[in-house]
Write a protein that holds these residues in place. Structure first.
Motif: not given
Ligand code: ADP
Length: 246
Positions: A228-244
């Motif tokens: 999720k990102s906004e020009l000039g404001k910043g970004s958030t990267f989201k990673v999901f990793l399952p247990f198995t």
């Protein structure tokens, strides 16, 4: 029909040659600059005027070390992605503590961000951070995302990394207050070689390989990655990793 096909082939070829050009331009900068700098610094160290001046000599030695480290990191990046194309590429899954891995990655990145007058904060809140993962590649993923958060922020970056548990696994979020990007860009950044062009010239160097590597490795863990990102404001990267998985 045939004509449209011919146009499409030409367009496609142009695209590939452009990509190749960009890649070679980036290589030139990323590899040749440090090599040239090291070469100049070693020459300077042999200069009679400098020999014996410990302060200046130390400064040149530091330049050599820094450039060598940068070169090593760039080679590593290209090798990471090249290794993904190998037919026999397999991950080594074992028990891995996501928090341990994040903490190790933070050691290096904190120094880099600190040198730019910035800070990294973390909230490692996942109650069950243990998953089945390839530790080496998981470390690289975290490192790539944190490195980007630093790279695509102006001086004094503010970076935050946090984790949380959900019923199926762990979520890692990396947030920066950097340059951000447009919606169109967010749809392409996980493609191999894609880089957002700021105007005509990309003043922050790179190969456009890091995020495609991240996505590939996350997919191999049957996880997911989004931004999720906004020009000039910043970004958030989201990673999901399952247990198995599997
Ligand atoms: P590189 O950084 O070497 O160009 P990546 O694959 O890591 O390659 O990233 C692809 C592109 O996505 C970058 O060139 C940049 O335009 C954009 N990008 C990645 N991370 C961020 C970020 N945290 N903030 C803004 N833009 C980013």
């Amino acid at each position: 029909g045939c004509f449209t096909y011919a146009i499409m082939v030409i367009l496609k070829q142009k695209k590939i040659s452009e990509i190749k050009n960009d890649f070679i331009n980036n290589m030139t900068h990323e590899f040749k600059t440090p090599i040239a700098t090291v070469s100049l610094a070693t020459e300077a160290l042999q200069d009679d005027d400098i020999k014996g001046n410990k302060i200046i000599m130390d400064r040149y030695v530091q330049v050599i070390r820094d450039e060598n480290k940068r070169l090593g990191m760039q080679v590593e990046k290209v090798l990471q992605i090249a290794s993904l194309d190998k037919k026999d590429f397999i991950l080594k899954f074992e028990k891995a503590d996501v928090h341990d891995i994040i903490q190790k990655a933070l050691v290096n990145i904190t120094i880099m961000v600190g040198q730019r007058g910035g800070v990294i904060s973390s909230q490692l809140l996942a109650s069950n951070p243990e998953i089945e993962a390839d530790k080496v590649h998981l470390t690289n993923i975290i490192y790539n995302l944190l490195d980007n958060a630093n790279k695509y922020s102006p001086d004094a970056p503010e970076i935050h990394i946090r984790t949380e548990s959900i019923s199926t696994g762990v979520i890692i979020k990396i947030t920066d207050k950097g340059i951000g990007m447009s919606k169109e860009a967010t749809q392409k950044i996980f493609d191999k070689f894609y880089r957002v062009s700021t105007g005509n010239v990309h003043d922050i160097k790179g190969f456009g390989l890091g995020l495609s590597y991240v996505k590939n490795i996350v997919d191999m863990h049957q996880g997911s990655v989004s931004v999720k990102s906004e020009l000039g404001k910043g970004s958030t990267f989201k990673v999901f990793l399952p247990f198995t998985h599997g």
